[in-house]
Design an enzyme around this catalytic site. Structure first.
Site, PDB file in Angstrom:
ATOM      1  N   TYR A 195      -3.959  -0.808   9.966  1.00 23.48           N
ATOM      2  CA  TYR A 195      -3.742  -1.015   8.535  1.00 23.48           C
ATOM      3  C   TYR A 195      -2.322  -0.599   8.151  1.00 23.48           C
ATOM      4  O   TYR A 195      -1.612  -1.310   7.432  1.00 23.48           O
ATOM      5  CB  TYR A 195      -4.771  -0.218   7.743  1.00 23.48           C
ATOM      6  CG  TYR A 195      -4.737  -0.466   6.263  1.00 23.48           C
ATOM      7  CD1 TYR A 195      -5.444  -1.532   5.702  1.00 23.48           C
ATOM      8  CD2 TYR A 195      -4.014   0.362   5.400  1.00 23.48           C
ATOM      9  CE1 TYR A 195      -5.423  -1.765   4.331  1.00 23.48           C
ATOM     10  CE2 TYR A 195      -3.985   0.136   4.035  1.00 23.48           C
ATOM     11  CZ  TYR A 195      -4.699  -0.927   3.496  1.00 23.48           C
ATOM     12  OH  TYR A 195      -4.655  -1.163   2.141  1.00 23.48           O
ATOM     13  N   SER A 250       0.851  -1.191   0.000  1.00 16.70           N
ATOM     14  CA  SER A 250       0.000   0.000   0.000  1.00 16.70           C
ATOM     15  C   SER A 250       0.890   1.245   0.000  1.00 16.70           C
ATOM     16  O   SER A 250       2.089   1.167   0.311  1.00 16.70           O
ATOM     17  CB  SER A 250      -0.871  -0.005   1.267  1.00 16.70           C
ATOM     18  OG  SER A 250      -1.543   1.218   1.449  1.00 16.70           O
TER      19      SER A 250
END
Length: 252
Positions: free
Chosen positions: A157, A144
């Site tokens: 996350y 990410s």
């Protein structure tokens, strides 16, 4: 040259294949010739993905597993291997929870880490053992932009995606000698369910778009080329790399 990117006679397991990035990757691998084992958390969750692959004369099957359940993840690996050698693993299944760090529920922290990190490692471990015996394999983890930065109100996350980048490099260091390439794709800002809250926030959406040199959010299909490249023999000397597919976000 096209043979470099062919996935004929290869089998790929793709988690999170029911929608979004995982669905697009599964469809792309099937189009390149792979038999794709599409995994999702719900029975019949991948019916749209399987239908799209079938419509293009591809080959796919569905498997089901709750990635937050370690036993279920191990069972998923066993079921996949029972169908024959798995040449390609794409760890795309993921989840996100948003809350200020000082109020972040530990239950949600553990769930995010279990789904995004633990499941990816366990599947890599189980399928990687067979790849070592066969002296060939491809593992693609989905990282990410938050593998590079901290984000806002997504501490679990962010932690999981930093860790995915590290695990990618760690496994590559150990398994490159066995002709196994372990790499990651770091998507930029893509239009998916996980980013729905950001897309709905007018101010943040505008700020994000303004920083992307391509001047748009990514669509899931924008990952197709990167996924096929990292799954194919075209990337046989690429290992431990985190490939940003971000419209230029990191370069800004």
């Amino acid at each position: 040259m096209t043979e470099l990117f062919s996935l004929n006679n290869k089998t790929a397991l793709v988690t999170g294949a029911s929608r979004g990035l995982g669905q697009a990757i599964a469809i792309a691998l099937a189009a390149a010739g792979a038999k794709v084992l599409c995994a999702s958390s719900q029975p019949n969750g991948c019916h749209e993905t399987l239908a799209a692959i079938a419509a293009a004369n591809g080959n796919a099957l569905e498997l089901t597993a709750d990635l937050s359940d370690e036993v279920a993840v191990a069972t998923l690996a066993d079921k996949a291997l029972a169908l024959g050698p798995v040449h390609i693993l794409v760890n795309c299944g993921g989840t996100i929870f948003r809350a200020p760090a000082h109020q972040f529920p530990m239950q949600e922290w553990h769930k995010v880490i279990a789904v995004n990190l633990d499941a990816a490692f366990l599947l890599s471990q189980r399928l990687g053992a067979q790849m070592i015996e066969r002296k060939q394999g491809k593992i693609i983890n989905i990282a990410s932009m938050l593998s590079y930065s901290g984000g806002i109100t997504v501490p679990a996350y962010t932690a999981s995606k930093h860790a995915i980048a590290g695990v990618t490099k760690a496994l590559a260091n150990e398994w490159a000698q066995h002709n196994i390439q372990v790499n990651a794709i770091a998507p930029g800002y893509f239009s998916t369910d996980n980013t729905a809250a950001l897309q709905a926030d007018t101010a943040r959406n505008a700020a994000i778009t303004a920083r992307i040199p391509a001047a748009r959010w990514g669509e899931p299909e924008d990952l197709a080329g990167a996924a096929v490249f990292l799954a194919s023999q075209a990337s046989d000397y690429v290992n431990g790399h985190v490939l940003a597919v971000d419209g230029g976000w990191l370069a800004r």
